[in-house]
Design an enzyme around this catalytic site. Structure first.
Site, PDB file in Angstrom:
ATOM      1  N   ASP A 194      29.846   3.900  -9.571  1.00 13.87           N
ATOM      2  CA  ASP A 194      28.773   4.136 -10.533  1.00 13.87           C
ATOM      3  C   ASP A 194      29.393   4.701 -11.802  1.00 13.87           C
ATOM      4  OD1 ASP A 194      26.007   4.328 -11.340  1.00 13.87           O
ATOM      5  OD2 ASP A 194      26.199   6.494 -11.068  1.00 13.87           O
ATOM      6  N   ASP A 201      27.343   6.497 -14.947  1.00 11.54           N
ATOM      7  CA  ASP A 201      26.725   7.741 -15.398  1.00 11.54           C
ATOM      8  C   ASP A 201      26.773   8.781 -14.287  1.00 11.54           C
ATOM      9  OD1 ASP A 201      25.837   7.047 -18.056  1.00 11.54           O
ATOM     10  OD2 ASP A 201      24.359   5.736 -17.116  1.00 11.54           O
ATOM     11  N   ASP A 208      26.908   9.346  -7.583  1.00 10.62           N
ATOM     12  CA  ASP A 208      26.406  10.718  -7.678  1.00 10.62           C
ATOM     13  C   ASP A 208      24.937  10.822  -7.267  1.00 10.62           C
ATOM     14  OD1 ASP A 208      25.594   9.297 -10.115  1.00 10.62           O
ATOM     15  OD2 ASP A 208      24.878  11.247 -10.803  1.00 10.62           O
TER      16      ASP A 208
END
Length: 342
Positions: free
Chosen positions: A26, A28, A225
């Protein structure tokens, strides 16, 4: 690989960059935040790639094109080619192309990333419900997306045009904090029409299929995250995952995670790719040990010992997930987390 009801984080005697052939990362909250590289990300990814691990960047953000994302990563010091970037725009464009004729018109509610992905699949982006589209696609269009675009989508959907969404993330991280994501915009159109879109992005199967088709990964590791997109997407794809604590997930959310949101591994940041992972073991008295810590679950989650706080968090996860079984842990772990500072 393969996912059952995870009750403890896994250990690994080998560095994760050696145990897996491809990292599906990922962006961001993992590689950057607010456009700036997260601490240790650049050097960790460089080392992992030099050691033979392929790096692929998988994002639900449909606004930017793969070329734009690759340029940004390269500017940050992570040499990246456009083919190393997989977006939810690409996943939803493939999904649409499998259901409409070649060359069909598609009403775009979003940014350039969607338009480029549609053209790649031989579809024609249009801007109005009056352009006779055969589908509507909605993706994140940035903070300047005009309100009237939602009305345009609603007009077409009310006429029976099928509706697709790149993803339904309710929020998106920014340099100033958490902002509304595409899921919030999808909710606007849902309220106006009463319709439900077909969704492609994480954590749903079309996005995982897109990443595997484009990378050819045989032993992928999802790195993210967010529990409800990255980790659940790995669960749905039956592959392993690494949660890094540089984004939106905090300790309390991790302890309360239901099975589909429990990562295989937990680490502070992307340096976790370069190391093994410690074992979490049951101590025979109903507790779980990791490093110098022991965690138990009774009326509350309790933690004793000392050492690396991350080991304490791993032990707490084992106690909480085991107590919860197939549900979400409702035991209070506030004091234990406060002691760890997470």
């Amino acid at each position: 690989m393969g996912q059952g009801v995870r009750r403890v984080p896994d250990g690994s005697g080998r560095a994760l960059s050696e145990a897996y052939d491809t990292a599906l990362l990922d962006l961001d909250g993992v590689v950057y935040a607010g456009g700036n590289a997260i601490a240790h990300a650049v050097e960790s990814l460089h080392t992992a790639r030099e050691g033979g691990m392929r790096l692929a960047y998988v994002t639900n953000n449909a606004l930017r094109t793969p070329d734009t994302v690759a340029d940004h990563l390269t500017e940050l010091g992570i040499a990246t080619a456009p083919e190393d970037v997989i977006t939810s725009a690409q996943a939803v464009a493939r999904l649409i192309s499998e259901q409409v004729p070649a060359g069909a018109r598609v009403l775009v509610i979003g940014g350039e990333g969607l338009r480029v992905a549609l053209r790649e699949r031989g579809l024609e982006p249009v801007e109005s419900a009056d352009d006779d589209p055969v589908a509507v696609v909605q993706g994140y269009g940035g903070p300047e997306l005009p309100w009237g675009r939602f009305a345009e989508a609603s007009y077409a959907i009310a006429r029976g045009v099928p509706w697709f969404a790149s993803n339904t993330d309710l929020t998106i991280p920014s340099g100033r904090g958490i902002a509304p994501g595409n899921g919030a915009a999808v909710q606007v159109v849902r309220i106006a029409t009463g319709a439900e879109p077909q969704v492609a992005g994480k954590p749903l199967p079309p996005m995982h299929r897109e990443t595997i088709l484009r990378t050819g990964a045989e032993r992928p590791l999802v790195v993210g995250d967010r529990l409800d997109t990255d980790i659940e997407g790995a669960f749905n794809g039956e592959v392993d995952s690494l949660l890094v604590l540089t984004g939106v997930t905090d300790g309390a959310q991790l302890l309360a995670a239901p099975p589909q949101h429990r990562p295989t591994y937990v680490d502070r940041d992307l340096r976790g790719l370069l190391t093994g992972q410690p074992e979490v073991v049951e101590d025979g008295d109903g507790g779980f040990r990791c490093g110098g810590w022991t965690a138990t679950a009774a009326e509350v989650l309790e933690l004793t010992g000392d050492g690396d706080p991350l080991d304490g968090l791993r032990a707490l996860c084992a106690a909480a997930w085991t107590a919860a079984g197939e549900g979400s842990c409702a035991l209070d772990g506030g004091k234990a987390l406060a002691r760890l500072g997470v």
